[in-house]
Design a protein around this motif. Structure first.
Motif, mmCIF file in Angstrom:
data_model
loop_
_atom_site.group_PDB
_atom_site.id
_atom_site.type_symbol
_atom_site.label_atom_id
_atom_site.label_comp_id
_atom_site.label_asym_id
_atom_site.label_seq_id
_atom_site.Cartn_x
_atom_site.Cartn_y
_atom_site.Cartn_z
ATOM 1 N N ALA A 149 0.863 -1.071 0.137
ATOM 2 C CA ALA A 149 -0.108 -0.029 -0.031
ATOM 3 C C ALA A 149 0.912 1.346 0.031
ATOM 4 O O ALA A 149 0.637 2.193 -0.678
ATOM 5 N N ARG A 150 1.894 1.338 0.837
ATOM 6 C CA ARG A 150 2.815 2.389 0.703
ATOM 7 C C ARG A 150 3.664 2.689 -0.675
ATOM 8 O O ARG A 150 3.698 3.908 -1.127
ATOM 9 N N LEU A 151 3.954 1.540 -1.267
ATOM 10 C CA LEU A 151 4.600 1.750 -2.545
ATOM 11 C C LEU A 151 3.513 2.101 -3.389
ATOM 12 O O LEU A 151 3.935 2.959 -4.386
ATOM 13 N N HIS A 152 2.280 1.686 -3.669
ATOM 14 C CA HIS A 152 1.129 2.116 -4.530
ATOM 15 C C HIS A 152 1.014 3.682 -4.179
ATOM 16 O O HIS A 152 0.839 4.548 -5.038
ATOM 17 N N ASP A 153 0.896 4.115 -2.962
ATOM 18 C CA ASP A 153 0.591 5.420 -2.544
ATOM 19 C C ASP A 153 1.839 6.296 -3.330
ATOM 20 O O ASP A 153 1.612 7.481 -3.625
ATOM 21 N N ALA A 154 3.088 5.822 -3.135
ATOM 22 C CA ALA A 154 4.100 6.765 -3.287
ATOM 23 C C ALA A 154 3.967 6.690 -4.890
ATOM 24 O O ALA A 154 4.506 7.942 -5.742
ATOM 25 N N ASP A 155 3.940 5.714 -5.475
ATOM 26 C CA ASP A 155 3.526 5.894 -6.918
ATOM 27 C C ASP A 155 2.693 6.706 -7.488
ATOM 28 O O ASP A 155 2.728 7.348 -8.427
ATOM 29 N N ARG A 156 1.410 6.844 -6.772
ATOM 30 C CA ARG A 156 0.182 7.613 -7.107
ATOM 31 C C ARG A 156 0.662 9.222 -6.877
ATOM 32 O O ARG A 156 0.650 9.933 -7.643
ATOM 33 N N ARG A 157 1.377 9.359 -5.862
ATOM 34 C CA ARG A 157 1.993 10.788 -5.479
ATOM 35 C C ARG A 157 3.054 11.202 -6.639
ATOM 36 O O ARG A 157 2.924 12.286 -7.166
ATOM 37 N N LEU A 158 3.829 10.173 -7.163
ATOM 38 C CA LEU A 158 4.836 10.649 -8.161
ATOM 39 C C LEU A 158 4.005 10.726 -9.609
ATOM 40 O O LEU A 158 4.424 11.802 -10.154
ATOM 41 N N CYS A 159 3.109 10.096 -9.687
ATOM 42 C CA CYS A 159 2.308 10.097 -10.929
ATOM 43 C C CYS A 159 1.574 11.576 -10.761
ATOM 44 O O CYS A 159 1.322 12.261 -12.078
ATOM 45 N N GLN A 160 1.001 11.971 -9.617
ATOM 46 C CA GLN A 160 0.306 13.149 -9.729
ATOM 47 C C GLN A 160 1.461 14.378 -9.789
ATOM 48 O O GLN A 160 1.183 15.267 -10.471
ATOM 49 N N ALA A 161 2.660 14.232 -9.201
ATOM 50 C CA ALA A 161 3.704 15.176 -9.433
ATOM 51 C C ALA A 161 4.227 15.536 -10.957
ATOM 52 O O ALA A 161 4.454 16.471 -11.382
ATOM 53 N N ALA A 162 4.277 14.252 -11.542
ATOM 54 C CA ALA A 162 4.743 14.129 -13.089
ATOM 55 C C ALA A 162 3.895 13.229 -13.807
ATOM 56 O O ALA A 162 4.342 12.169 -14.034
ATOM 57 N N PRO A 163 2.739 13.632 -14.192
ATOM 58 C CA PRO A 163 1.944 12.744 -15.105
ATOM 59 C C PRO A 163 2.528 12.240 -16.245
ATOM 60 O O PRO A 163 1.956 11.220 -16.797
ATOM 61 N N ASP A 164 3.556 12.674 -16.888
ATOM 62 C CA ASP A 164 4.120 12.277 -17.946
ATOM 63 C C ASP A 164 5.276 11.210 -17.743
ATOM 64 O O ASP A 164 5.727 10.668 -18.724
ATOM 65 N N LEU A 165 5.470 10.738 -16.561
ATOM 66 C CA LEU A 165 6.236 9.584 -16.320
ATOM 67 C C LEU A 165 5.503 8.191 -17.089
ATOM 68 O O LEU A 165 4.412 8.209 -17.061
ATOM 69 N N ILE A 166 6.644 7.517 -17.348
ATOM 70 C CA ILE A 166 6.168 6.238 -18.002
ATOM 71 C C ILE A 166 5.495 5.236 -16.973
ATOM 72 O O ILE A 166 6.114 5.166 -15.772
ATOM 73 N N GLY A 167 4.289 4.674 -17.245
ATOM 74 C CA GLY A 167 3.647 3.859 -16.311
ATOM 75 C C GLY A 167 2.778 4.510 -15.678
ATOM 76 O O GLY A 167 2.005 3.926 -14.748
ATOM 77 N N CYS A 168 2.568 5.991 -15.527
ATOM 78 C CA CYS A 168 1.478 6.614 -15.021
ATOM 79 C C CYS A 168 0.217 6.621 -15.985
ATOM 80 O O CYS A 168 0.458 6.721 -17.077
ATOM 81 N N ALA A 169 -0.986 6.367 -15.231
ATOM 82 C CA ALA A 169 -2.172 6.423 -15.871
ATOM 83 C C ALA A 169 -2.636 7.849 -16.376
ATOM 84 O O ALA A 169 -2.353 8.533 -15.768
ATOM 85 N N PRO A 170 -3.048 7.992 -17.640
ATOM 86 C CA PRO A 170 -3.661 9.107 -17.933
ATOM 87 C C PRO A 170 -4.703 9.551 -16.891
ATOM 88 O O PRO A 170 -5.639 8.963 -16.252
#
Length: 125
Positions: A99-120
């Motif tokens: 859950a912590r890793l998924h939350d970190a991924d979600r925050r990274l995608c919010q900060a930089a949505p153009d990262l590979i692997g981030c859902a639109p």
């Protein structure tokens, strides 16, 4: 002075006046042409300066991005051998760590949505 001399003098004066008029008109037109050429060359110079500044700025940004990529690669490559040799490397993650890793991924995608692997981003953000 005879009439013939007077007509010749008037004709010569008219010819001289015409020649002077043509000379002045040619100088004026030539000046306008030169001004237009100078204006065009000035615009070309300004465009070239802007392009050169843009190329320098682009090269600086590319160099910075490559440096960041190299630093990131160095960090990741230091952890790969360690991750491959851990005792629990093949076990499944605990639910709270997952859950912590998924939350970190979600925050990274919010900060930089153009990262590979981030859902639109959806309509809700």
């Amino acid at each position: 002075m005879t009439i013939r001399a007077l007509v010749t003098a008037v004709a010569a004066g008219a010819l001289a006046a015409s020649a002077l008029s043509l000379y002045v008109a040619g100088r004026r037109d030539g000046g306008e042409v030169r001004e237009a050429e100078i204006a065009a060359l000035t615009r070309e110079r300004d465009v070239a300066r802007l392009e050169a500044a843009g190329e320098r700025a682009s090269a600086t940004r590319v160099a910075a991005a490559l440096a960041r990529g190299a630093q990131g690669q160095a960090v990741v490559s230091a952890f790969i051998p360690q991750a491959l040799n851990t005792e629990d490397g093949h076990e499944t993650l605990a639910a709270e760590r997952d859950a912590r890793l998924h939350d970190a991924d979600r925050r990274l995608c919010q900060a930089a949505p153009d990262l590979i692997g981030c859902a639109p981003a959806g309509p809700g953000g």
